[in-house]
Design an enzyme around this catalytic site. Structure first.
Site, PDB file in Angstrom:
ATOM      1  N   ASP A   1       6.412  -9.023   0.275  1.00 11.24           N
ATOM      2  CA  ASP A   1       6.920  -8.561   1.571  1.00 11.24           C
ATOM      3  C   ASP A   1       8.315  -7.950   1.519  1.00 11.24           C
ATOM      4  O   ASP A   1       8.942  -7.759   2.570  1.00 11.24           O
ATOM      5  CB  ASP A   1       6.907  -9.726   2.571  1.00 11.24           C
ATOM      6  CG  ASP A   1       5.495 -10.050   3.033  1.00 11.24           C
ATOM      7  OD1 ASP A   1       4.722  -9.103   3.243  1.00 11.24           O
ATOM      8  OD2 ASP A   1       5.172 -11.235   3.181  1.00 11.24           O
TER       9      ASP A   1
ATOM     10  N   ASP B   1      -1.745  -5.057   4.701  1.00 14.16           N
ATOM     11  CA  ASP B   1      -0.337  -5.087   5.120  1.00 14.16           C
ATOM     12  C   ASP B   1       0.601  -4.561   4.023  1.00 14.16           C
ATOM     13  O   ASP B   1       1.679  -4.034   4.293  1.00 14.16           O
ATOM     14  CB  ASP B   1       0.119  -6.514   5.463  1.00 14.16           C
ATOM     15  CG  ASP B   1      -0.931  -7.371   6.140  1.00 14.16           C
ATOM     16  OD1 ASP B   1      -2.128  -7.122   5.917  1.00 14.16           O
ATOM     17  OD2 ASP B   1      -0.569  -8.289   6.875  1.00 14.16           O
TER      18      ASP B   1
HETATM   19  N1  GLY Z   1       1.938  -9.338   7.300  1.00 13.82           N
HETATM   20  C1  GLY Z   1       1.623 -10.336   8.221  1.00 13.82           C
HETATM   21  C2  GLY Z   1       1.014  -9.899   9.498  1.00 13.82           C
HETATM   22  O1  GLY Z   1       0.810  -8.751   9.794  1.00 13.82           O
HETATM   23  O2  GLY Z   1       0.707 -10.796  10.247  1.00 13.82           O
END
Ligand code: GLY
Length: 405
Positions: A125, A183
């Site tokens: 992330d 994501d």
């Molecule tokens: N990356 C986490 C979400 O979109 O909840």
């Protein structure tokens, strides 16, 4: 594997493309509407007031996550989770818009606490965390220390890349555990920034390889995407495709579709490879033509949630899609661009209305209501979410920037 001709095509763009994601839409004649600009100006004023209030609720080195109206409870985090960069990011956007240095100084203060995450190799992330914060800070007032933090973050992120799979690992470890979620497309923007800063194309190549592998394996024939693909880390073979935060393995989790749309629009901005533009257009068509997209164009938390229409919306997905569509509108042919902009205008009007935007003093300082974090886990349903605010404020600034062409 990425072809040789594609690498040549891609490399020819490395050093000439800027990464100014607030003013990337340069292609078409897209005129913003005066009534909506007025609404946006009012909303930016209110958003700045909300954040001046929110910052006073926070203990030092804590980051806002959400607020539960029912118990009047503010949830905060430390600097480690995926969402830590959004709070400074919102503050920086609002500072850019309003010029209030109190917001800027609060952003810089919080970024001090995130700084050490540049060496964190345990998460994918880092794009969310470091680019939404330090990336925006560097764009506003470039500094050698920001550049160094962005490059170190990209280096840490790159350690999670597996050549055999052609992806950056999201989760998991050991055999049969190379997990990649849609994501992760959002973390690639950081890699492009690192190549621009250093001239080292390896970051760029990782981003392109990850995007190509994801384009091949994450999408269904209708261009909706799976949330999670599990790969064999030794062979790169796909083991399983499934959901985590969606309604079902074969459903279209709304925020996942939003991450895909934003991700491939950004990939086109950074590479000018028409395959990414085509992918973004296909994803946009899936979203905008979906029979379960409500009239106000703010999606339910999953396009296939069995309880529709009696279930929660996800304002965060709406805000991400809106911001992406404003950018994509500038790359699409004029007639299609107008359709995207019209949809984004409906979204901006919806999000800026009392149905979604909190009045001054409400929502404990968050701007948007009605986000959904993780429905299957019964976590953060119909609540404010820090990332919903980030992409909403970004979308407003992108819309305003249509005037500057
Ligand atoms: N990356 C986490 C979400 O979109 O909840």
């Amino acid at each position: 594997m990425i072809s040789k001709s594609r690498i040549i095509f891609i490399c020819s763009f490395i050093f000439i493309l800027p990464g100014f994601h607030l003013s990337a839409q340069k292609g078409n004649e897209l005129k913003p509407k005066a009534w909506l600009l007025k609404k946006i100006d009012e909303s930016l004023d209110e958003s700045a007031k909300q954040y001046l209030y929110l910052m006073k609720q926070l203990p030092p080195e804590r980051f806002p996550v959400t607020y539960y109206e029912k118990n009047k409870e503010l949830f905060t985090s430390g600097p480690e989770p995926w969402l830590a960069g959004f709070y400074p990011g919102v503050l920086l956007y609002l500072y850019e818009s309003k010029g209030n240095v109190v917001l800027y100084n609060e952003a810089l203060r919080k970024m001090k606490a995130i700084e050490k995450e540049q060496y964190n190799k345990t998460t994918h992330d880092l794009g969310f965390m470091m680019y939404c914060s330090f990336g925006n800070a560097e764009r506003i007032a470039p500094k050698p220390e920001y550049k160094s933090i962005l490059v170190n973050s990209a280096r840490s992120l790159s350690t999670r890349f597996n050549q055999q799979v052609g992806c950056i690992r999201s989760w998991g470890s050991g055999p049969s555990q190379f997990m990649v979620i849609i994501d992760n497309m959002m973390n690639l923007e950081l890699l492009f920034a690192a190549t621009r800063i250093t001239g080292d194309s390896s970051y760029y190549k990782i981003a392109v390889t990850h995007a190509n592998t994801t384009m091949k394996n994450h999408f269904r024939p209708d261009y909706s995407s799976y949330h999670l693909v599990i790969y064999d880390p030794e062979t790169g073979a796909v083991i399983k495709k499934q959901t985590v935060q969606g309604a079902a393995d074969e459903s279209a989790w709304a925020r996942g579709q939003a991450w895909g749309l934003y991700g491939y629009t950004m990939m086109y901005r950074e590479t000018k490879d028409p395959e990414y533009l085509a992918q973004a257009n296909h994803i946009a068509a899936f979203i905008l033509n979906h029979p379960n997209l409500p009239k106000d164009k703010i999606p339910y938390w999953d396009f296939n949630a069995p309880q529709i229409p009696n279930t929660a919306r996800d304002a965060s997905a709406g805000a991400i899609i809106c911001s992406a569509l404003i950018e994509l509108a500038g790359y699409a042919p004029s007639n299609v661009g107008k359709v995207y902009l019209k949809a984004a205008e409906t979204m901006l009007a919806s999000l800026s209305s009392p149905a979604y935007r909190a009045s001054a003093g409400e929502n404990d300082g968050f701007v948007l209501k009605h986000g959904t974090g993780n429905f299957p886990k019964n976590s953060d349903i119909d609540v404010p979410l820090i990332y919903a605010d980030y992409y909403y404020v970004e979308a407003m600034l992108r819309y305003k920037n249509l005037q500057v062409k």
